[in-house]
Motif scaffolding. Structure first.
Motif, mmCIF file in Angstrom:
data_model
loop_
_atom_site.group_PDB
_atom_site.id
_atom_site.type_symbol
_atom_site.label_atom_id
_atom_site.label_comp_id
_atom_site.label_asym_id
_atom_site.label_seq_id
_atom_site.Cartn_x
_atom_site.Cartn_y
_atom_site.Cartn_z
ATOM 1 N N ARG A 56 0.822 -1.210 0.000
ATOM 2 C CA ARG A 56 0.000 0.000 0.000
ATOM 3 C C ARG A 56 0.857 1.260 0.000
ATOM 4 N NH1 ARG A 56 -3.034 -3.090 3.756
ATOM 5 N NH2 ARG A 56 -2.139 -1.925 5.504
ATOM 6 N N VAL A 57 1.947 1.253 0.775
ATOM 7 C CA VAL A 57 2.812 2.428 0.839
ATOM 8 C C VAL A 57 3.475 2.683 -0.516
ATOM 9 C CG1 VAL A 57 4.902 3.393 1.872
ATOM 10 C CG2 VAL A 57 3.216 2.247 3.320
ATOM 11 N N VAL A 58 4.005 1.627 -1.127
ATOM 12 C CA VAL A 58 4.683 1.788 -2.415
ATOM 13 C C VAL A 58 3.688 2.220 -3.486
ATOM 14 C CG1 VAL A 58 5.966 0.588 -4.232
ATOM 15 C CG2 VAL A 58 6.499 0.145 -1.822
ATOM 16 N N GLN A 59 2.490 1.624 -3.485
ATOM 17 C CA GLN A 59 1.474 2.014 -4.462
ATOM 18 C C GLN A 59 1.063 3.468 -4.255
ATOM 19 O OE1 GLN A 59 0.083 0.139 -7.168
ATOM 20 N NE2 GLN A 59 -0.443 2.271 -7.609
ATOM 21 N N ALA A 60 0.943 3.885 -2.988
ATOM 22 C CA ALA A 60 0.584 5.274 -2.708
ATOM 23 C C ALA A 60 1.672 6.228 -3.193
ATOM 24 C CB ALA A 60 0.355 5.458 -1.205
ATOM 25 N N TYR A 61 2.927 5.828 -3.060
ATOM 26 C CA TYR A 61 4.044 6.651 -3.555
ATOM 27 C C TYR A 61 3.937 6.805 -5.066
ATOM 28 C CZ TYR A 61 8.863 7.972 -4.707
ATOM 29 O OH TYR A 61 9.986 8.610 -5.206
ATOM 30 N N LEU A 62 3.667 5.702 -5.764
ATOM 31 C CA LEU A 62 3.547 5.758 -7.221
ATOM 32 C C LEU A 62 2.355 6.614 -7.636
ATOM 33 C CD1 LEU A 62 4.381 4.844 -10.045
ATOM 34 C CD2 LEU A 62 3.043 2.759 -9.685
#
Length: 295
Positions: A179-185
Protein backbone atom coordinates in the motif's frame (compact mmCIF):
# COMPACT_ATOMS: atom_id res chain seq x y z
CA UNK A 1 72.72 -0.98 14.15
CA UNK A 2 68.98 -1.40 13.67
CA UNK A 3 68.12 0.01 10.24
CA UNK A 4 64.34 -0.22 10.60
CA UNK A 5 62.25 2.84 9.83
CA UNK A 6 60.98 3.59 13.34
CA UNK A 7 58.24 6.12 12.35
CA UNK A 8 56.92 3.67 9.76
CA UNK A 9 56.92 0.82 12.25
CA UNK A 10 55.08 2.96 14.79
CA UNK A 11 52.48 3.91 12.22
CA UNK A 12 51.99 0.36 10.93
CA UNK A 13 51.28 -0.75 14.47
CA UNK A 14 48.19 1.46 14.48
CA UNK A 15 47.13 1.04 10.82
CA UNK A 16 44.43 -1.62 11.46
CA UNK A 17 42.66 0.61 14.00
CA UNK A 18 42.92 3.67 11.76
CA UNK A 19 41.50 1.75 8.80
CA UNK A 20 38.65 0.44 10.94
CA UNK A 21 37.81 3.95 12.18
CA UNK A 22 37.91 5.37 8.64
CA UNK A 23 35.85 2.57 7.12
CA UNK A 24 33.10 2.86 9.72
CA UNK A 25 32.89 6.61 9.14
CA UNK A 26 33.11 6.58 5.35
CA UNK A 27 31.59 3.23 4.38
CA UNK A 28 34.05 3.05 1.50
CA UNK A 29 37.15 0.84 1.52
CA UNK A 30 39.04 2.95 -1.01
CA UNK A 31 38.24 6.23 0.77
CA UNK A 32 39.23 4.65 4.08
CA UNK A 33 42.62 3.71 2.63
CA UNK A 34 43.03 7.24 1.26
CA UNK A 35 42.25 8.68 4.71
CA UNK A 36 44.83 6.39 6.34
CA UNK A 37 47.42 7.38 3.75
CA UNK A 38 46.71 11.06 4.37
CA UNK A 39 47.14 10.42 8.10
CA UNK A 40 50.56 8.87 7.44
CA UNK A 41 51.59 11.91 5.38
CA UNK A 42 50.51 14.27 8.14
CA UNK A 43 52.41 12.23 10.71
CA UNK A 44 55.52 12.34 8.51
CA UNK A 45 55.32 16.09 8.15
CA UNK A 46 54.48 16.82 11.77
CA UNK A 47 57.13 14.77 13.52
CA UNK A 48 55.73 12.79 16.42
CA UNK A 49 58.78 11.89 18.49
CA UNK A 50 57.42 13.83 21.45
CA UNK A 51 53.87 12.50 21.17
CA UNK A 52 53.14 10.44 24.28
CA UNK A 53 49.93 8.73 23.10
CA UNK A 54 50.45 8.13 19.39
CA UNK A 55 47.28 6.07 19.02
CA UNK A 56 45.13 8.94 20.28
CA UNK A 57 47.03 11.44 18.12
CA UNK A 58 46.58 9.33 14.97
CA UNK A 59 42.93 8.65 15.74
CA UNK A 60 42.34 12.39 15.99
CA UNK A 61 44.09 13.00 12.68
CA UNK A 62 42.27 10.29 10.74
CA UNK A 63 38.98 11.48 12.25
CA UNK A 64 39.61 15.03 11.03
CA UNK A 65 40.43 13.69 7.56
CA UNK A 66 37.22 11.63 7.52
CA UNK A 67 35.17 14.56 8.79
CA UNK A 68 36.41 16.66 5.86
CA UNK A 69 35.44 13.88 3.45
CA UNK A 70 31.96 13.57 4.97
CA UNK A 71 31.40 17.32 4.82
CA UNK A 72 32.55 17.41 1.21
CA UNK A 73 30.23 14.52 0.41
CA UNK A 74 27.33 16.41 2.02
CA UNK A 75 28.03 19.38 -0.23
CA UNK A 76 28.25 17.24 -3.36
CA UNK A 77 25.29 15.05 -2.34
CA UNK A 78 26.85 12.07 -4.06
CA UNK A 79 28.16 8.69 -3.04
CA UNK A 80 31.78 7.55 -3.22
CA UNK A 81 32.51 5.93 -6.57
CA UNK A 82 32.96 2.46 -5.09
CA UNK A 83 29.59 2.47 -3.34
CA UNK A 84 28.18 -0.03 -5.85
CA UNK A 85 30.94 -2.50 -4.96
CA UNK A 86 29.30 -2.99 -1.55
CA UNK A 87 25.76 -2.79 -2.82
CA UNK A 88 23.17 -3.10 -0.03
CA UNK A 89 20.40 -3.44 -2.63
CA UNK A 90 22.01 -6.28 -4.57
CA UNK A 91 23.38 -7.86 -1.44
CA UNK A 92 26.64 -8.94 -3.09
CA UNK A 93 30.20 -7.79 -2.67
CA UNK A 94 32.25 -7.36 -5.80
CA UNK A 95 35.44 -6.66 -3.91
CA UNK A 96 38.37 -9.06 -4.22
CA UNK A 97 41.18 -7.40 -2.33
CA UNK A 98 42.01 -9.48 0.79
CA UNK A 99 42.97 -6.39 2.79
CA UNK A 100 39.67 -4.73 1.97
CA UNK A 101 37.84 -7.94 2.79
CA UNK A 102 39.53 -7.90 6.22
CA UNK A 103 38.21 -4.39 6.79
CA UNK A 104 34.71 -5.46 5.81
CA UNK A 105 34.87 -8.54 8.01
CA UNK A 106 35.97 -6.38 10.92
CA UNK A 107 33.17 -3.90 10.33
CA UNK A 108 29.80 -4.03 12.01
CA UNK A 109 28.12 -4.87 8.73
CA UNK A 110 26.48 -3.16 5.80
CA UNK A 111 23.19 -2.58 7.60
CA UNK A 112 24.80 -0.26 10.13
CA UNK A 113 26.93 1.42 7.46
CA UNK A 114 23.76 2.31 5.59
CA UNK A 115 22.30 3.82 8.77
CA UNK A 116 25.50 5.73 9.52
CA UNK A 117 25.29 7.28 6.06
CA UNK A 118 22.03 8.97 7.10
CA UNK A 119 23.71 10.81 9.99
CA UNK A 120 25.25 14.25 9.77
CA UNK A 121 29.07 14.25 9.62
CA UNK A 122 29.35 15.41 13.25
CA UNK A 123 26.82 12.81 14.47
CA UNK A 124 28.60 10.05 12.59
CA UNK A 125 32.00 11.01 13.99
CA UNK A 126 30.73 11.34 17.57
CA UNK A 127 28.91 8.00 17.43
CA UNK A 128 31.72 6.05 15.76
CA UNK A 129 34.51 7.39 17.97
CA UNK A 130 32.65 7.16 21.28
CA UNK A 131 30.38 4.13 20.88
CA UNK A 132 32.67 1.99 18.75
CA UNK A 133 36.15 3.05 19.81
CA UNK A 134 35.64 4.37 23.35
CA UNK A 135 37.10 7.80 22.62
CA UNK A 136 36.11 10.23 25.42
CA UNK A 137 33.75 13.07 24.55
CA UNK A 138 36.36 15.56 25.74
CA UNK A 139 38.73 14.28 23.04
CA UNK A 140 36.07 14.33 20.33
CA UNK A 141 34.92 17.89 21.06
CA UNK A 142 37.93 19.68 19.49
CA UNK A 143 37.65 17.57 16.33
CA UNK A 144 34.10 18.74 15.56
CA UNK A 145 34.49 22.17 17.13
CA UNK A 146 31.77 21.63 19.75
CA UNK A 147 31.67 21.51 23.52
CA UNK A 148 31.84 18.14 25.27
CA UNK A 149 28.13 18.28 26.30
CA UNK A 150 27.20 19.12 22.69
CA UNK A 151 29.20 16.12 21.44
CA UNK A 152 27.44 13.94 23.99
CA UNK A 153 24.13 15.10 22.50
CA UNK A 154 25.38 14.37 18.97
CA UNK A 155 26.27 10.82 19.95
CA UNK A 156 22.97 10.36 21.77
CA UNK A 157 20.99 11.58 18.77
CA UNK A 158 22.96 9.29 16.46
CA UNK A 159 22.46 6.38 18.85
CA UNK A 160 18.69 6.89 18.80
CA UNK A 161 18.75 7.04 15.01
CA UNK A 162 20.76 3.84 14.78
CA UNK A 163 18.52 2.02 17.26
CA UNK A 164 15.42 3.35 15.55
CA UNK A 165 16.61 2.04 12.20
CA UNK A 166 17.65 -1.30 13.58
CA UNK A 167 14.24 -3.00 13.60
CA UNK A 168 13.55 -4.95 10.45
CA UNK A 169 11.76 -3.05 7.71
CA UNK A 170 8.11 -3.88 7.16
CA UNK A 171 8.81 -6.97 5.09
CA UNK A 172 6.77 -8.87 7.68
CA UNK A 173 3.68 -6.93 6.57
CA UNK A 174 3.75 -7.15 2.76
CA UNK A 175 0.24 -5.79 2.36
CA UNK A 176 1.10 -2.61 4.24
CA UNK A 177 4.33 -2.28 2.31
CA UNK A 178 2.46 -2.74 -0.95
CA UNK A 179 0.00 0.00 0.00
CA UNK A 180 2.81 2.43 0.84
CA UNK A 181 4.68 1.79 -2.42
CA UNK A 182 1.47 2.01 -4.46
CA UNK A 183 0.58 5.27 -2.71
CA UNK A 184 4.04 6.65 -3.55
CA UNK A 185 3.55 5.76 -7.22
CA UNK A 186 0.02 7.20 -7.30
CA UNK A 187 1.13 10.47 -5.68
CA UNK A 188 4.05 10.76 -8.10
CA UNK A 189 1.84 10.22 -11.13
CA UNK A 190 -0.68 12.75 -9.82
CA UNK A 191 1.96 15.34 -8.96
CA UNK A 192 0.67 15.41 -5.36
CA UNK A 193 3.54 16.96 -3.41
CA UNK A 194 1.81 16.94 -0.02
CA UNK A 195 0.88 13.26 -0.35
CA UNK A 196 4.49 12.38 -1.16
CA UNK A 197 5.83 14.31 1.82
CA UNK A 198 3.33 12.52 4.07
CA UNK A 199 4.63 9.13 2.86
CA UNK A 200 8.28 10.01 3.41
CA UNK A 201 10.20 9.99 6.67
CA UNK A 202 11.49 13.53 7.39
CA UNK A 203 15.07 12.21 7.13
CA UNK A 204 14.49 9.97 4.10
CA UNK A 205 17.58 9.23 1.99
CA UNK A 206 17.41 8.65 -1.77
CA UNK A 207 20.38 7.12 -3.57
CA UNK A 208 20.55 7.05 -7.36
CA UNK A 209 23.29 5.35 -9.33
CA UNK A 210 25.19 7.10 -12.10
CA UNK A 211 22.79 5.95 -14.83
CA UNK A 212 19.66 7.10 -13.00
CA UNK A 213 20.20 10.74 -12.18
CA UNK A 214 20.79 14.00 -13.99
CA UNK A 215 24.46 13.98 -12.98
CA UNK A 216 27.22 11.70 -14.36
CA UNK A 217 27.94 10.39 -10.84
CA UNK A 218 26.01 8.55 -8.14
CA UNK A 219 23.74 10.92 -6.26
CA UNK A 220 22.35 11.13 -2.74
CA UNK A 221 19.60 13.50 -1.61
CA UNK A 222 18.09 13.75 1.87
CA UNK A 223 14.92 15.13 3.38
CA UNK A 224 11.24 14.57 2.60
CA UNK A 225 10.63 17.79 0.70
CA UNK A 226 13.75 17.46 -1.45
CA UNK A 227 13.02 13.82 -2.28
CA UNK A 228 9.37 14.65 -3.04
CA UNK A 229 10.43 17.38 -5.48
CA UNK A 230 12.72 14.90 -7.19
CA UNK A 231 9.87 12.40 -7.48
CA UNK A 232 7.64 15.01 -9.09
CA UNK A 233 10.38 15.74 -11.60
CA UNK A 234 10.08 12.10 -12.72
CA UNK A 235 6.29 12.11 -12.92
CA UNK A 236 6.36 11.41 -16.65
CA UNK A 237 8.51 8.31 -16.15
CA UNK A 238 6.15 7.18 -13.40
CA UNK A 239 3.41 6.71 -15.97
CA UNK A 240 5.29 3.72 -17.38
CA UNK A 241 6.21 2.40 -13.91
CA UNK A 242 4.44 -0.40 -12.06
CA UNK A 243 4.71 -2.13 -8.71
CA UNK A 244 6.62 -5.44 -8.75
CA UNK A 245 8.59 -7.77 -6.55
CA UNK A 246 12.24 -6.69 -6.40
CA UNK A 247 14.42 -9.28 -4.68
CA UNK A 248 11.27 -10.56 -2.98
CA UNK A 249 10.07 -7.18 -1.67
CA UNK A 250 7.60 -4.75 -3.22
CA UNK A 251 9.27 -2.07 -5.31
CA UNK A 252 8.76 -0.15 -8.54
CA UNK A 253 9.92 -1.09 -12.03
CA UNK A 254 9.84 1.11 -15.10
CA UNK A 255 9.73 -1.23 -18.08
CA UNK A 256 8.82 0.44 -21.37
CA UNK A 257 8.22 -2.19 -24.06
CA UNK A 258 8.48 -4.86 -21.36
CA UNK A 259 12.15 -4.28 -20.64
CA UNK A 260 13.20 -3.20 -17.10
CA UNK A 261 14.90 0.17 -17.34
CA UNK A 262 14.79 1.76 -13.89
CA UNK A 263 14.08 0.01 -10.57
CA UNK A 264 13.23 1.59 -7.20
CA UNK A 265 13.61 -0.28 -3.92
CA UNK A 266 12.25 1.00 -0.62
CA UNK A 267 12.97 0.71 3.08
CA UNK A 268 9.78 1.31 5.05
CA UNK A 269 9.63 1.77 8.83
CA UNK A 270 6.42 2.52 10.75
CA UNK A 271 4.51 3.16 7.54
CA UNK A 272 6.96 5.74 6.20
CA UNK A 273 9.62 5.46 3.52
CA UNK A 274 13.06 5.92 5.07
CA UNK A 275 15.26 4.98 2.10
CA UNK A 276 14.86 4.79 -1.68
CA UNK A 277 17.44 3.25 -4.01
CA UNK A 278 17.12 4.12 -7.70
CA UNK A 279 18.86 1.57 -9.90
CA UNK A 280 19.38 2.16 -13.61
CA UNK A 281 22.83 0.82 -14.44
CA UNK A 282 22.12 -2.13 -16.76
CA UNK A 283 24.41 -4.57 -14.94
CA UNK A 284 22.75 -3.80 -11.62
CA UNK A 285 19.25 -4.10 -13.07
CA UNK A 286 20.10 -7.48 -14.61
CA UNK A 287 21.28 -8.80 -11.24
CA UNK A 288 17.97 -8.01 -9.54
CA UNK A 289 15.29 -10.66 -9.14
CA UNK A 290 12.12 -9.12 -10.62
CA UNK A 291 8.66 -10.62 -10.67
CA UNK A 292 5.14 -9.28 -11.28
CA UNK A 293 3.00 -8.65 -8.22
CA UNK A 294 -0.06 -10.39 -9.56
CA UNK A 295 -3.59 -9.73 -8.39
Amino acid sequence: MDDRDVPTDRFEEHRPRLRAVAYRMLGSASEADDAVQETWLRMSRAGTDEVVNLEAWLTTVVSRVCLNVLRSREQRREEPLDAVAHDPVLGRDAGGDPEHEAVLADSVGLALLVVLDTLTPAECLAFVLHDMFDVPFDDIAPIVGRSSPAVRQLASRARRRVKGAAPAPESADPDRRRRVVQAYLTATRAGDFDALVALLDPDVVLRADAAAGPTPAPLVIRGARVVAKGALASAERARSTETAFVNGAVGLVMAPHGRPYVVLTFTIVDGRITEIDVIAEPDRVRRLELAPLGD
